[in-house]
Design a protein around this motif. Sequence first.
Motif, PDB file in Angstrom:
ATOM      1  N   ARG A 225       0.922  -1.383   0.030  1.00 31.28           N
ATOM      2  CA  ARG A 225       0.039   0.054  -0.122  1.00 31.28           C
ATOM      3  C   ARG A 225       0.797   1.308  -0.098  1.00 31.28           C
ATOM      4  O   ARG A 225       1.740   1.311   0.762  1.00 31.28           O
ATOM      5  CB  ARG A 225      -0.893  -0.007   1.121  1.00 31.28           C
ATOM      6  CG  ARG A 225      -2.092   0.898   1.083  1.00 31.28           C
ATOM      7  CD  ARG A 225      -3.173   0.375   2.117  1.00 31.28           C
ATOM      8  NE  ARG A 225      -2.732   0.360   3.716  1.00 31.28           N
ATOM      9  CZ  ARG A 225      -2.979   1.561   4.373  1.00 31.28           C
ATOM     10  NH1 ARG A 225      -3.554   2.453   3.984  1.00 31.28           N
ATOM     11  NH2 ARG A 225      -2.554   1.456   5.707  1.00 31.28           N
TER      12      ARG A 225
ATOM     13  N   ILE B 100       1.784   4.140   1.361  1.00 29.54           N
ATOM     14  CA  ILE B 100       1.796   5.076   2.550  1.00 29.54           C
ATOM     15  C   ILE B 100       2.869   5.640   2.977  1.00 29.54           C
ATOM     16  O   ILE B 100       3.783   5.188   2.413  1.00 29.54           O
ATOM     17  CB  ILE B 100       1.167   4.194   3.808  1.00 29.54           C
ATOM     18  CG1 ILE B 100       1.753   3.115   3.971  1.00 29.54           C
ATOM     19  CG2 ILE B 100      -0.491   4.030   3.709  1.00 29.54           C
ATOM     20  CD1 ILE B 100       1.372   2.413   5.261  1.00 29.54           C
TER      21      ILE B 100
ATOM     22  N   GLU C 168       3.946   7.114   6.175  1.00 26.66           N
ATOM     23  CA  GLU C 168       4.505   6.857   7.583  1.00 26.66           C
ATOM     24  C   GLU C 168       3.982   5.645   8.005  1.00 26.66           C
ATOM     25  O   GLU C 168       2.908   4.869   7.914  1.00 26.66           O
ATOM     26  CB  GLU C 168       3.892   8.005   8.324  1.00 26.66           C
ATOM     27  CG  GLU C 168       4.213   9.517   7.682  1.00 26.66           C
ATOM     28  CD  GLU C 168       3.964  10.572   8.700  1.00 26.66           C
ATOM     29  OE1 GLU C 168       3.951  10.265  10.096  1.00 26.66           O
ATOM     30  OE2 GLU C 168       4.304  11.700   8.235  1.00 26.66           O
ATOM     31  N   TYR C 169       4.891   5.195   8.975  1.00 25.53           N
ATOM     32  CA  TYR C 169       4.641   3.928   9.956  1.00 25.53           C
ATOM     33  C   TYR C 169       3.267   4.131  10.616  1.00 25.53           C
ATOM     34  O   TYR C 169       2.787   2.984  10.536  1.00 25.53           O
ATOM     35  CB  TYR C 169       5.839   3.889  10.782  1.00 25.53           C
ATOM     36  CG  TYR C 169       5.937   2.400  11.776  1.00 25.53           C
ATOM     37  CD1 TYR C 169       5.863   1.290  10.988  1.00 25.53           C
ATOM     38  CD2 TYR C 169       5.620   2.462  13.051  1.00 25.53           C
ATOM     39  CE1 TYR C 169       5.791   0.119  11.541  1.00 25.53           C
ATOM     40  CE2 TYR C 169       5.710   1.395  13.542  1.00 25.53           C
ATOM     41  CZ  TYR C 169       5.699   0.024  13.009  1.00 25.53           C
ATOM     42  OH  TYR C 169       5.548  -1.238  13.451  1.00 25.53           O
ATOM     43  N   SER C 170       3.098   5.243  11.217  1.00 26.01           N
ATOM     44  CA  SER C 170       1.721   5.391  11.850  1.00 26.01           C
ATOM     45  C   SER C 170       0.557   5.108  10.999  1.00 26.01           C
ATOM     46  O   SER C 170      -0.582   5.085  11.600  1.00 26.01           O
ATOM     47  CB  SER C 170       1.767   6.831  12.623  1.00 26.01           C
ATOM     48  OG  SER C 170       1.747   7.775  11.578  1.00 26.01           O
ATOM     49  N   GLU C 171       0.697   5.141   9.521  1.00 24.98           N
ATOM     50  CA  GLU C 171      -0.547   4.824   8.712  1.00 24.98           C
ATOM     51  C   GLU C 171      -0.557   3.409   8.371  1.00 24.98           C
ATOM     52  O   GLU C 171      -1.521   2.758   7.893  1.00 24.98           O
ATOM     53  CB  GLU C 171      -0.248   5.613   7.188  1.00 24.98           C
ATOM     54  CG  GLU C 171      -0.347   7.249   7.513  1.00 24.98           C
ATOM     55  CD  GLU C 171      -0.015   7.715   5.995  1.00 24.98           C
ATOM     56  OE1 GLU C 171      -0.609   7.177   5.287  1.00 24.98           O
ATOM     57  OE2 GLU C 171       1.157   8.578   6.028  1.00 24.98           O
ATOM     58  N   THR C 172       0.259   2.501   9.080  1.00 28.49           N
ATOM     59  CA  THR C 172       0.238   1.205   8.857  1.00 28.49           C
ATOM     60  C   THR C 172      -1.047   0.330   9.512  1.00 28.49           C
ATOM     61  O   THR C 172      -1.496   1.080  10.823  1.00 28.49           O
ATOM     62  CB  THR C 172       1.431   0.259   9.041  1.00 28.49           C
ATOM     63  OG1 THR C 172       1.884   0.263  10.571  1.00 28.49           O
ATOM     64  CG2 THR C 172       2.455   0.559   8.325  1.00 28.49           C
ATOM     65  N   THR C 173      -1.682  -0.366   9.009  1.00 31.15           N
ATOM     66  CA  THR C 173      -2.761  -1.247   9.825  1.00 31.15           C
ATOM     67  C   THR C 173      -1.756  -2.286  10.789  1.00 31.15           C
ATOM     68  O   THR C 173      -0.790  -2.286  10.652  1.00 31.15           O
ATOM     69  CB  THR C 173      -3.388  -2.159   8.953  1.00 31.15           C
ATOM     70  OG1 THR C 173      -2.804  -3.042   8.212  1.00 31.15           O
ATOM     71  CG2 THR C 173      -4.168  -1.280   7.630  1.00 31.15           C
TER      72      THR C 173
ATOM     73  N   GLU D 196      -0.397  -4.942   8.798  1.00 28.45           N
ATOM     74  CA  GLU D 196       0.716  -4.206   7.806  1.00 28.45           C
ATOM     75  C   GLU D 196       2.046  -4.599   8.765  1.00 28.45           C
ATOM     76  O   GLU D 196       3.191  -4.696   8.506  1.00 28.45           O
ATOM     77  CB  GLU D 196       0.662  -3.312   7.169  1.00 28.45           C
ATOM     78  CG  GLU D 196      -0.436  -3.254   6.066  1.00 28.45           C
ATOM     79  CD  GLU D 196      -0.804  -1.764   5.328  1.00 28.45           C
ATOM     80  OE1 GLU D 196      -1.029  -1.772   4.063  1.00 28.45           O
ATOM     81  OE2 GLU D 196      -1.037  -0.904   6.400  1.00 28.45           O
TER      82      GLU D 196
ATOM     83  N   GLN E 167      11.616   8.786   7.936  1.00 30.61           N
ATOM     84  CA  GLN E 167      10.218   9.501   7.836  1.00 30.61           C
ATOM     85  C   GLN E 167      10.218  10.826   7.228  1.00 30.61           C
ATOM     86  O   GLN E 167      10.812  11.580   7.950  1.00 30.61           O
ATOM     87  CB  GLN E 167       9.423   9.510   9.177  1.00 30.61           C
ATOM     88  CG  GLN E 167       9.355   7.823   9.629  1.00 30.61           C
ATOM     89  CD  GLN E 167       8.355   7.137   8.784  1.00 30.61           C
ATOM     90  OE1 GLN E 167       7.018   7.168   9.110  1.00 30.61           O
ATOM     91  NE2 GLN E 167       8.589   6.371   7.925  1.00 30.61           N
TER      92      GLN E 167
ATOM     93  N   HIS F  78       6.550   6.604   0.072  1.00 30.00           N
ATOM     94  CA  HIS F  78       6.175   5.213   0.191  1.00 30.00           C
ATOM     95  C   HIS F  78       7.051   4.942   1.401  1.00 30.00           C
ATOM     96  O   HIS F  78       8.139   4.809   1.424  1.00 30.00           O
ATOM     97  CB  HIS F  78       6.566   4.559  -0.934  1.00 30.00           C
ATOM     98  CG  HIS F  78       5.695   3.266  -0.844  1.00 30.00           C
ATOM     99  ND1 HIS F  78       4.790   2.686  -1.872  1.00 30.00           N
ATOM    100  CD2 HIS F  78       5.902   2.260  -0.234  1.00 30.00           C
ATOM    101  CE1 HIS F  78       4.432   1.625  -1.899  1.00 30.00           C
ATOM    102  NE2 HIS F  78       4.956   1.077  -0.783  1.00 30.00           N
TER     103      HIS F  78
END
Length: 180
Positions: free
Chosen positions: A86, A88, A90-95, A98, A128, A139
Amino acid sequence: MADDVEQQDGIGGADGLERLWTPYRMAYLRGENKPADHSAGECPFCRIPQQDDDAEGLVVRRGKLAYAVLNLYPYAPGHLMVCPYRHIAEYSETTDAEAEEIAGLTKAALRTLRSVSHAEGFNIGMNQGAAGGAGIAAHLHQHVVPRWVGDQNFMPVIGHTKTLPQLLQETRALLSGAWA
């Protein structure tokens, strides 16, 4: 490869140093593989897993939500990255799923690199944003860099040169074949 041409110092005399040419690095310095914009369509981390041939894209391992790929401009032999499919930033955007798969692929990469290359240590990290040093900030990608005692000798420190003992395709085949 050492250059046979005598290099001149700033005063006009030979400096006595040999040159090790790494012309593949110029593409990186010129930004040739950086996306023209930040969209998923221009992103190399989005394009790589869509290729039919994992060897051509330097993909080492695929998961359901993320994949491991060799760095085209490695800091050290075996330097790879773990990327979510996916797009995205930033790491904070991972599910949660993920983040779990990125962690699992990272752990497997460490085991594989240690068994194949006898790495003595690792640098693992995510840069980041542009201010954080991310070359492709749009990404998310986590670097896994194998290290050995003394690997930061005079070549990169004084000579500003990294030496790689193996072609990337050979490294990819070795790691992919050894991945457990």
